[in-house]
Design an enzyme around this catalytic site. Structure first.
Site, PDB file in Angstrom:
ATOM      1  N   SER B  50       0.773  -1.218   0.185  1.00  0.00           N
ATOM      2  CA  SER B  50       0.060  -0.021  -0.032  1.00  0.00           C
ATOM      3  C   SER B  50       0.954   1.257  -0.013  1.00  0.00           C
ATOM      4  CB  SER B  50      -0.813   0.060   1.179  1.00  0.00           C
ATOM      5  OG  SER B  50      -1.805   1.103   1.224  1.00  0.00           O
ATOM      6  N   GLU B  51       0.428   2.182  -0.932  1.00  0.00           N
ATOM      7  CA  GLU B  51       1.620   3.503  -1.174  1.00  0.00           C
ATOM      8  C   GLU B  51       1.908   4.148   0.153  1.00  0.00           C
ATOM      9  OE1 GLU B  51      -1.005   5.474  -3.744  1.00  0.00           O
ATOM     10  OE2 GLU B  51      -1.994   6.391  -2.467  1.00  0.00           O
ATOM     11  N   ASN B  52       1.043   3.995   1.230  1.00  0.00           N
ATOM     12  CA  ASN B  52       1.205   4.720   2.433  1.00  0.00           C
ATOM     13  C   ASN B  52       2.087   4.214   3.362  1.00  0.00           C
ATOM     14  OD1 ASN B  52      -1.451   3.047   2.329  1.00  0.00           O
ATOM     15  ND2 ASN B  52      -1.770   4.098   4.661  1.00  0.00           N
TER      16      ASN B  52
END
Lengths: 220, 214
Positions: B50-52
């Site tokens: 997940s990009e976060n």
């Protein structure tokens, strides 16, 4: 003796004046320094440039700063989210300038600022409208776009634990932009859930070394 | 999408999941691609990014597992698998842009003959633009799968010679999965891999602007 702890939120945001560029950590609602944003609001400053991933939601923190017309410019990757009605309203009114930056470029521009670099070439955004007007270069057969460093006058960061030297840990995905923003501002202000004694953090578990931190305030 | 003919959204997600090898590092875009997560077979170890700042993302939490500071790119609460890890944003996008992810699955407004992807803007300047991490994923993952309906709701083809919407990335998509077909995109254009159940070649060609090699 080094002690970066300050007595309260108002003291933490001292020196933030009209026209400041402020990096604000957080992704969605995770990792936003809510209380520090409200301290900036209470300070009454205007014409701020806010650098953050989203456009705020609901009535608090970044949304509150936008609602109260304190933000002249927002530099972010994804301003439109559920609940970002104040961003929408101010943008629709033409009262808020927006610089849209791909998320990885946003993060890397701040990293470049913190790392003392003059910018970087990235393939992200090449041949798209977000690269219009930017210098490009073919590198290893691929088109890259020159992106500039993005420093802040201040960074507002949300962390989990801190000692008095400013060493920080973070909780799960609330880490997000915090460690990068802490390196990229002239003054980095951190709100933490918990102070611990010097030596209370395992040196190998410290995510942000205290050299990047200027002020810490405990906000339960 | 009909469940009688063509791939339903769930069937399409299962079809994509079947193409993801054991041991892959994968990012699933917001929207339809998140369905692929539910379709991944339990006998494969596939790590979702997940990009976060999450690698090894698990399913939605039970009330006991819920933590407001463990969310995915769509800001929905998630869990962390045993062995999962947390890192900051710059490292996360280093994984994405630096070619460390094996596959990303992205939604699309349009995909062109040469793999150009348009999925972030309709060009409507009355709406504030928002891009998030789509451009970094599209240029960075080793393989970019696009998952979308083949046509718009009013019947216009989304599989086009040249994108009319602003690009997310040029020549990025390697495989296109739609309700009508699976299509590989190579240097010489589009190649049919598979027809969806009950769909004829003529029907796919009718719904596809560029030439479809078979």
């Amino acid at each position: 003796m080094i002690d970066k702890r300050v007595g309260g939120l108002a003291e933490a945001v001292e020196g933030i004046d009209d026209g400041a560029t402020i990096l604000v950590s957080g992704f969605g609602d995770a990792g936003i320094p809510v209380e520090l944003c409200h301290a900036v609001l209470d300070r009454g400053v205007r014409d701020l440039t806010i650098v953050t991933n989203n456009g705020g939601s609901g009535e608090t923190d970044i949304a509150a700063l936008i609602r109260e017309k304190r933000v002249a410019k927002l530099i972010c990757s994804y301003p439109r989210s559920t609940g970002s009605h104040w961003f929408k309203q101010r943008w629709d009114e033409g009262a808020l300038e927006l610089e849209l930056v791909p998320q990885g470029t946003l993060s890397e521009r701040m990293r470049a600022a913190g790392a003392g670099l003059g910018g970087f070439f990235t393939p992200t955004g090449a041949e798209t409208e977000l690269a219009q007007g930017k210098e490009t270069r073919m590198i290893n057969g691929r088109l890259h776009v020159l992106e500039q460093p993005l420093p802040g006058d201040f960074a507002l960061v949300h962390a989990q634990q801190a000692d008095r030297w400013g060493n920080l840990t973070y909780h799960l995905a609330a880490r997000n932009f915090g460690p990068t923003m802490a390196t990229a501002a002239a003054t980095t202000i951190v709100q933490v859930r918990e102070f611990v004694e010097l030596g209370g953090l395992n040196p190998e578990h410290i995510i942000t070394p205290g050299i990047f931190v200027d002020r810490i305030v405990e906000v339960g | 999408m009909s469940t009688e003919r063509g791939f339903s959204k769930q069937a399409l997600a299962a079809r994509i999941a079947a193409d993801i090898p054991d041991g892959s590092y994968v990012n699933l875009g917001i929207g339809m691609p998140t369905l692929v997560g539910d379709a991944l077979p339990a006998d494969k170890e596939i790590l979702l990014h997940s990009e976060n700042g999450i690698l090894g993302m698990g399913p939605s939490p039970t009330p006991e597992q819920y933590d407001a500071e463990l969310i995915n790119a769509g800001k929905q609460p998630v869990t962390l698998l045993t062995g999962g890890s947390i890192f900051h944003h710059t490292d996360s996008f280093m994984m994405m842009r630096g070619g460390h992810l094996d596959i990303c699955v992205l939604g699309g407004f349009e995909v062109s003959e040469h793999g150009d992807l348009a999925n972030w803007s309709t060009g409507d300047t009355s709406i504030a633009p928002a891009v998030g991490g789509a451009m970094d994923l599209a240029v960075g993952a080793k393989q970019v799968f696009a998952m979308m309906t083949h046509r718009t709701k009013d019947g216009r083809s989304k599989v086009v010679r040249s994108c009319s919407y602003p690009l997310t990335a040029a020549r990025a998509v390697t495989r296109l999965y739609t309700d009508l077909a699976v299509i590989a995109i190579e240097d010489d254009g589009m190649h049919l891999v598979e027809l969806a159940p009950g769909i004829s070649l003529d029907e796919v060609r009718e719904a596809t602007e560029p030439e479809l090699h078979v």
